[in-house]
Design a protein around this motif. Structure first.
Motif, short mmCIF file in Angstrom:
data_model
loop_
_atom_site.label_atom_id
_atom_site.label_comp_id
_atom_site.label_asym_id
_atom_site.label_seq_id
_atom_site.Cartn_x
_atom_site.Cartn_y
_atom_site.Cartn_z
N PRO A 11 -27.98 8.05 -37.09
CA PRO A 11 -26.76 7.61 -37.75
C PRO A 11 -26.62 6.10 -37.60
O PRO A 11 -26.77 5.57 -36.49
CB PRO A 11 -25.66 8.34 -36.99
CG PRO A 11 -26.24 8.67 -35.67
CD PRO A 11 -27.73 8.77 -35.84
N TYR A 13 -24.32 2.69 -38.61
CA TYR A 13 -23.12 2.09 -39.18
C TYR A 13 -23.10 0.61 -38.79
O TYR A 13 -22.88 0.29 -37.63
CB TYR A 13 -21.90 2.85 -38.65
CG TYR A 13 -20.58 2.35 -39.15
CD1 TYR A 13 -20.39 2.04 -40.50
CD2 TYR A 13 -19.50 2.20 -38.29
CE1 TYR A 13 -19.17 1.59 -40.96
CE2 TYR A 13 -18.28 1.75 -38.74
CZ TYR A 13 -18.12 1.46 -40.09
OH TYR A 13 -16.91 1.01 -40.53
N GLU A 15 -25.68 -1.66 -38.58
CA GLU A 15 -26.69 -1.88 -37.53
C GLU A 15 -27.91 -2.62 -38.10
O GLU A 15 -29.04 -2.39 -37.65
CB GLU A 15 -27.16 -0.53 -36.95
CG GLU A 15 -26.07 0.40 -36.46
CD GLU A 15 -25.53 0.04 -35.08
OE1 GLU A 15 -25.90 -1.02 -34.54
OE2 GLU A 15 -24.72 0.84 -34.56
N ASP A 45 -23.90 5.37 -42.67
CA ASP A 45 -22.55 5.93 -42.69
C ASP A 45 -21.55 4.91 -43.27
O ASP A 45 -20.61 4.50 -42.61
CB ASP A 45 -22.18 6.31 -41.24
CG ASP A 45 -20.83 6.99 -41.15
OD1 ASP A 45 -20.30 7.40 -42.19
OD2 ASP A 45 -20.31 7.12 -40.02
N ALA A 97 -28.68 4.01 -33.52
CA ALA A 97 -29.45 2.99 -34.23
C ALA A 97 -29.41 1.65 -33.50
O ALA A 97 -30.12 0.72 -33.87
CB ALA A 97 -28.87 2.82 -35.63
N ASP A 98 -28.62 1.55 -32.43
CA ASP A 98 -28.34 0.23 -31.86
C ASP A 98 -29.32 -0.18 -30.75
O ASP A 98 -29.06 -1.12 -30.02
CB ASP A 98 -26.92 0.20 -31.31
CG ASP A 98 -26.68 1.30 -30.28
OD1 ASP A 98 -27.65 2.03 -29.95
OD2 ASP A 98 -25.54 1.43 -29.80
N GLN A 100 -29.89 1.13 -28.00
CA GLN A 100 -29.50 1.46 -26.63
C GLN A 100 -30.34 2.61 -26.09
O GLN A 100 -30.57 2.71 -24.90
CB GLN A 100 -28.01 1.79 -26.56
CG GLN A 100 -27.14 0.57 -26.81
CD GLN A 100 -25.72 0.76 -26.27
OE1 GLN A 100 -24.82 1.16 -27.00
NE2 GLN A 100 -25.52 0.46 -24.99
N LYS A 133 -15.56 1.95 -20.13
CA LYS A 133 -16.17 3.10 -20.78
C LYS A 133 -16.75 4.04 -19.74
O LYS A 133 -16.67 5.26 -19.87
CB LYS A 133 -17.34 2.62 -21.65
CG LYS A 133 -16.97 2.41 -23.08
CD LYS A 133 -18.24 2.11 -23.84
CE LYS A 133 -17.96 2.16 -25.31
NZ LYS A 133 -19.12 1.74 -26.08
N ARG A 201 -26.41 -3.07 -25.51
CA ARG A 201 -26.39 -3.36 -26.94
C ARG A 201 -26.65 -4.85 -27.14
O ARG A 201 -25.96 -5.68 -26.54
CB ARG A 201 -25.02 -2.98 -27.50
CG ARG A 201 -24.99 -2.86 -29.00
CD ARG A 201 -23.55 -2.61 -29.43
NE ARG A 201 -23.38 -1.31 -30.11
CZ ARG A 201 -23.72 -1.09 -31.37
NH1 ARG A 201 -24.28 -2.05 -32.08
NH2 ARG A 201 -23.50 0.08 -31.91
N SER A 206 -19.96 -2.14 -30.57
CA SER A 206 -19.70 -0.71 -30.37
C SER A 206 -18.62 -0.26 -31.35
O SER A 206 -17.67 -1.00 -31.61
CB SER A 206 -19.27 -0.44 -28.94
OG SER A 206 -18.83 0.89 -28.86
N LYS A 207 -18.77 0.96 -31.85
CA LYS A 207 -17.81 1.46 -32.84
C LYS A 207 -16.71 2.28 -32.18
O LYS A 207 -15.80 2.75 -32.85
CB LYS A 207 -18.53 2.33 -33.87
CG LYS A 207 -19.85 1.77 -34.40
CD LYS A 207 -19.67 0.45 -35.10
CE LYS A 207 -20.95 -0.11 -35.69
NZ LYS A 207 -22.00 -0.46 -34.74
N ARG A 212 -11.80 7.39 -27.84
CA ARG A 212 -12.74 8.51 -27.95
C ARG A 212 -12.50 9.57 -26.88
O ARG A 212 -12.75 10.74 -27.10
CB ARG A 212 -14.17 8.02 -27.87
CG ARG A 212 -14.64 7.81 -26.46
CD ARG A 212 -16.12 7.76 -26.35
NE ARG A 212 -16.61 6.40 -26.51
CZ ARG A 212 -17.88 6.09 -26.65
NH1 ARG A 212 -18.76 7.01 -26.71
NH2 ARG A 212 -18.26 4.86 -26.75
N1 UDP Z 1 -22.04 5.41 -35.83
C1 UDP Z 1 -21.95 5.99 -37.09
N2 UDP Z 1 -20.71 6.13 -37.66
C2 UDP Z 1 -19.58 5.71 -37.05
C3 UDP Z 1 -19.68 5.15 -35.75
C4 UDP Z 1 -20.92 5.02 -35.17
O1 UDP Z 1 -22.95 6.37 -37.69
O2 UDP Z 1 -18.50 5.85 -37.63
C5 UDP Z 1 -23.37 5.26 -35.21
C6 UDP Z 1 -23.70 3.85 -34.76
O3 UDP Z 1 -24.27 3.09 -35.81
C7 UDP Z 1 -24.68 4.09 -33.63
C8 UDP Z 1 -24.18 5.40 -33.03
O4 UDP Z 1 -23.37 6.03 -34.03
O5 UDP Z 1 -25.98 4.28 -34.14
C9 UDP Z 1 -23.41 5.18 -31.74
O6 UDP Z 1 -22.36 4.24 -31.95
P1 UDP Z 1 -22.03 3.11 -30.88
O7 UDP Z 1 -23.29 2.46 -30.42
O8 UDP Z 1 -21.00 2.22 -31.48
O9 UDP Z 1 -21.40 3.96 -29.70
P2 UDP Z 1 -21.49 3.59 -28.13
O10 UDP Z 1 -22.95 3.35 -27.80
O11 UDP Z 1 -20.68 2.37 -27.96
O12 UDP Z 1 -20.96 4.79 -27.46
#
Ligand code: UDP
Ligand code: MG
Length: 341
Positions: A11, A13, A15, A45, A97-98, A100, A133, A201, A206-207, A212
């Motif tokens: 997924p 978004y 990136e 997305d 996709a980021d 991590q 987090k 990252r 972060s989204k 959450r």
């Molecule tokens: N993502 C997505 N749609 C959204 C939010 C996030 O597809 O509405 C994807 C984002 O591109 C990433 C993954 O979900 O690949 C995890 O998101 P993020 O890295 O922001 O989360 P964190 O690592 O901060 O928990």
């Protein structure tokens, strides 16, 4: 499991800066381990940066790259769900996709699947995320493990591997993407975890924020309700309703006794409104339960209410059963429907 093909569902978004490197790392990791890729499936997305253009470039260079683009941002669960529907591999990996999640961990997931597990979830034991987090996440993970019985240290980790059969059964919507292992566990699949290297990252943002966890707490209620009472809501709602009514009736009988024995006025006793309220609430809960049963009875036709682990003897009975279900490529009989649930 030899000869298996692996799908990656990613997924994405906003990136764009990470995708080139992720794509290269996926190939490096799979080639190094001699694994066959079915497809690298990006789900854009509703990104507003150059993510889609980047994915298009990649697909021109690499025939294994497939992609789906949403018209707007529908959320990670929707993106994963679209990816699961399109993935053709025997094993499906999800990863963020980021960058991590480190693709070098892929063989460890596969080794765990080979031990007989159906779902393997990543555990970011050493996390590279801000403290606000990490702290709530610990509490969240303990609670989800305790409530669901699916004991994982890191339910939120986006890096997971599934056997195909799991994804054919688990429906995703809303923000339930965190709970695929919990939903799978509730259907009797075997779930395990492996410690993964987590990277900070580098590009993009972060989204998700603190909200959450609040949504996650509500979602675990949904998951528990669906997996335990989804097919018999009246047992829960009606059960609580009956308890309320029983307690209320005891209160009312006590008051009736006082009145019959002429032990003073009962209209001024707090017990009277409380008992009446309990009887009213209980009746209402039973009504909700009946309504919920009505809704369930309509939609249950489309739901597989059980999960089959194995079968024997079918290929001799009817060789044509293989083709009944599109995705079911093994020699299996059809088992959709709920006749023997
Ligand atoms: N993502 C997505 N749609 C959204 C939010 C996030 O597809 O509405 C994807 C984002 O591109 C990433 C993954 O979900 O690949 C995890 O998101 P993020 O890295 O922001 O989360 P964190 O690592 O901060 O928990
Ligand atoms: Mg991330």
């Amino acid at each position: 499991m030899s000869g298996r093909r692996i799908s990656f569902v990613i997924p994405s978004y906003n990136e764009e800066e990470s995708l080139d490197q992720l794509h290269a790392e996926l190939h490096a990791a799979t080639q190094g381990a001699g694994l066959e890729i079915a497809e690298i499936l990006f789900v854009d997305d509703g990104s507003r940066d150059g993510t889609w253009a980047k994915i298009q470039q990649l697909s021109l260079r690499d025939p294994l790259v497939k992609a789906i683009r949403f018209r707007r941002n529908f959320g990670k669960a929707a993106a994963l769900s679209a990816g699961f529907g399109a993935a053709t591999g025997d094993v499906v990996f999800t990863l963020d996709a980021d960058l991590q999640d480190d693709p070098a961990e892929i063989p460890n997931f596969l080794a765990k699947l080979d031990e007989g597990f159906d779902v393997v979830s990543g555990w970011k034991r050493r996390r590279h995320d801000p403290w606000h987090k990490v702290g709530p996440s610990r509490i969240f993970n303990r609670m989800v493990s305790w409530v669901s019985g699916c004991r994982l240290h890191d339910h939120n980790c986006g890096f997971k591997a599934y056997r195909r059969e799991v994804l054919d059964e688990v429906e995703l919507y809303g923000e339930l993407h965190r709970f695929v292992p919990v939903l799978a566990h509730a259907r009797g699949f075997r779930v395990s975890e492996v410690v993964v290297n987590h990277r900070s990252r580098v590009h993009g943002r972060s989204k998700y924020g603190f909200s959450r966890f609040i949504k996650g707490f509500l979602d675990i209620m949904t998951v528990q309700f669906l997996s335990r009472f989804g097919q018999r809501p009246l047992h829960l709602l009606g059960g609580i309703g009956l308890v309320f009514i029983a307690v209320g009736v005891v209160g009312l009988l006590f008051l009736a006794g006082l009145w019959l024995l002429d032990r003073g006025p009962i209209g001024t006793r707090p017990l009277l409104p409380y008992s009446a309220l309990l009887v009213g609430l209980g009746t209402q809960l039973i009504c909700f339960g009946v309504l919920a049963e009505l809704l369930t009875s309509y939609h249950i036709r489309d739901v597989k209410t059980y999960s089959v682990a194995d079968r024997v003897g079918w290929s001799r009975v009817s060789p044509s059963v293989d083709s009944v279900e599109g995705r079911d490529r093994s020699s299996r009989p059809p088992d959709r429907g709920n006749s023997d649930a």
